[in-house]
Design an enzyme around this catalytic site. Structure first.
Site, PDB file in Angstrom:
ATOM      1  N   GLU A 109       2.248   2.107   0.589  1.00 17.07           N
ATOM      2  CA  GLU A 109       3.644   2.255   0.174  1.00 17.07           C
ATOM      3  C   GLU A 109       4.436   0.973   0.434  1.00 17.07           C
ATOM      4  O   GLU A 109       4.096   0.183   1.311  1.00 17.07           O
ATOM      5  CB  GLU A 109       4.287   3.433   0.918  1.00 17.07           C
ATOM      6  CG  GLU A 109       3.664   4.762   0.476  1.00 17.07           C
ATOM      7  CD  GLU A 109       4.289   5.980   1.131  1.00 17.07           C
ATOM      8  OE1 GLU A 109       5.126   5.821   2.039  1.00 17.07           O
ATOM      9  OE2 GLU A 109       3.930   7.104   0.724  1.00 17.07           O
ATOM     10  N   HIS A 115       0.082   5.135  -2.339  1.00 15.09           N
ATOM     11  CA  HIS A 115       0.325   5.831  -1.059  1.00 15.09           C
ATOM     12  C   HIS A 115      -0.975   5.790  -0.251  1.00 15.09           C
ATOM     13  O   HIS A 115      -1.376   6.787   0.345  1.00 15.09           O
ATOM     14  CB  HIS A 115       0.760   7.286  -1.291  1.00 15.09           C
ATOM     15  CG  HIS A 115       1.914   7.467  -2.223  1.00 15.09           C
ATOM     16  ND1 HIS A 115       3.213   7.268  -1.834  1.00 15.09           N
ATOM     17  CD2 HIS A 115       1.965   7.832  -3.537  1.00 15.09           C
ATOM     18  CE1 HIS A 115       4.028   7.518  -2.868  1.00 15.09           C
ATOM     19  NE2 HIS A 115       3.288   7.847  -3.902  1.00 15.09           N
ATOM     20  N   SER A 130       3.946   4.397  -7.876  1.00 17.93           N
ATOM     21  CA  SER A 130       3.283   5.688  -7.649  1.00 17.93           C
ATOM     22  C   SER A 130       2.566   6.140  -8.928  1.00 17.93           C
ATOM     23  O   SER A 130       1.643   5.464  -9.374  1.00 17.93           O
ATOM     24  CB  SER A 130       4.308   6.709  -7.134  1.00 17.93           C
ATOM     25  OG  SER A 130       3.658   7.837  -6.596  1.00 17.93           O
TER      26      SER A 130
END
Lengths: 283, 283
Positions: A202, A175, A133
């Protein structure tokens, strides 16, 4: 394009929300690359506001994966990233894992510190670096720090900032499918067509070695190459105008597929190993 | 590729949720193309389960836009679309508007009927056809009827069916950015690379004349051209495998930009009129 060379440690760049409890394929691959049970893993939690909880969670997962030496390095102020003890943790590590959170916390608290310098030097000598992330976004020389993905395609919705520079020539978004970020990554590469856009879903990662990417995990890697873009109205756009761009190339790659950053091309034809591996798995 | 010729009436293909209350740019353009105040507009509500309400709403909007002759044609069974009165409505009309709903209702209740035949014949002679949402999707020879857009990119998530065939060579998806449908349209064109994928955002339309598209409205048209696709694993995919595709070209076009379906290219360089129009608007 990048200083990465064949002696450099691999980068494991993860699109967020990687599996912690089942097969844990991505984290297990990071552990394997870092030396398996003999690895010495340091978790850098600086991106998060809740560093000790995040550190404990990842310590548990890596321990379950058989790593005997796992430590969390919490950094709450720049002094923490200049401390001798922190630098010594980096010197001894074989693998570094950056957790998620806010990528600007990583650059603000780590950029230009002794830990930063040590990470770059040790990565060139073989230290494996992973990040998920925010920890993925910051890997590149220029990183995406914000920008709404929704509705129309207007100038100014994407914010770019200097990243930590472990890999050049790419812009990384995470994401990717889950948060509908294609248009923000398109806008980013339209502004900087020399950079290749990498959109990671993801529980999906790319392992980067010597300017080659390989996809690992459940989702897809979306590669956006605006090098051949034939037209864009970007230069004349005013705020709230809508971007137009023509002739952008995209590749969508799933697990086992590879991409060559040097030639901006997927590695398909010569890649019989991938097919064999896939067939073996199915057999 | 298509039987559309220069005498044919324009198609106005709308990505859904077009403005009904403010500037109403798209509906006003449909009215203008259909003859303005002198137009005779027929609203075909067959896609909807609540035909009389939908018909009333659009009748009100077109009346507000100055059209004196507006009628709704409700079709609840195939017999309704073979009735002499229905065919006569089509014969007299200068513009037809298909509302949203379920595109399969359009093909099931209208396909092969006398109204269908009349629509095709009259469109070739100049009748303007517009459709929004389901009414947009059904315009093409092959239409998208379903398929989840979320998470990963797996075989079987997109369902294709024969459409009404008012335009060939394209696959149309609507509510495109709002519902995150890029991957389902990519999957569709990967299966049929001869078709060009057209993804229309809400309150956004393309006006099609003589194989040229022009974008109108608030959002973007995403054009996906898989004609140059260099590799896909589609042929060997099993259910729940993830699609890989390489070398797909995309164009994202905003209002005033045009695309040539014949040559599969945006019309940019020679297009000084677009720039002039834009400059005039800003002046």
């Amino acid at each position: 394009m990048s200083k990465v060379n064949s002696a450099s440690g691999a980068l494991v760049i993860i699109g967020g929300a990687e599996d912690h409890t089942n097969e844990r394929k991505i984290l297990a691959e990071f552990v394997r690359l870092s030396g398996g049970g003999d690895a010495s893993i340091v978790i850098i939690t600086v991106a998060s506001e809740a560093q000790s909880e995040v550190g404990s969670r990842y310590t548990e997962v890596f321990t379950q994966l058989g790593v005997r030496e796992v430590r969390a390095l919490n950094i709450n102020k720049r002094g923490d990233a200049n401390a001798r003890a922190a630098v010594e943790m980096i010197e001894k590590a074989t693998g570094i894992f950056f957790t998620g959170g806010n990528q600007l916390r990583i650059t603000m608290l780590l950029g230009g510190t002794k830990v930063d310098t040590a990470l770059h030097r040790r990565n060139e000598q073989g230290l494996v670096l992973a990040g998920t992330s925010a920890g993925a976004a910051m890997m590149s020389t220029v990183m995406i720090t914000g920008g709404k993905s929704d509705t129309a395609f207007r100038i100014g919705i994407v914010e770019l900032s200097p990243g930590m520079g472990f890999i050049g020539g790419v812009l990384i978004d995470q994401h990717f499918e889950e948060r509908g970020r294609l248009r923000r990554l398109l806008l980013a590469v339209a502004q900087y067509p020399q950079e290749i856009g990498l959109g990671l879903d993801e529980n999906t990662a790319v392992v980067v070695r010597d300017q080659e990417l390989e996809v690992l995990g459940q989702g897809s890697l979306t590669v956006i190459d605006a090098g051949g873009m034939s037209y864009t109205n970007l230069a004349s756009l005013k705020k709230d105008d809508i971007l137009t761009l023509c002739g952008v190339k995209i590749h969508i790659l799933s697990e086992g597929y590879r991409f060559d950053l040097r030639n901006r091309e997927p590695l398909i034809e010569a890649d019989s190993e991938v097919k064999k591996a896939k067939e073996a798995k199915r057999g």
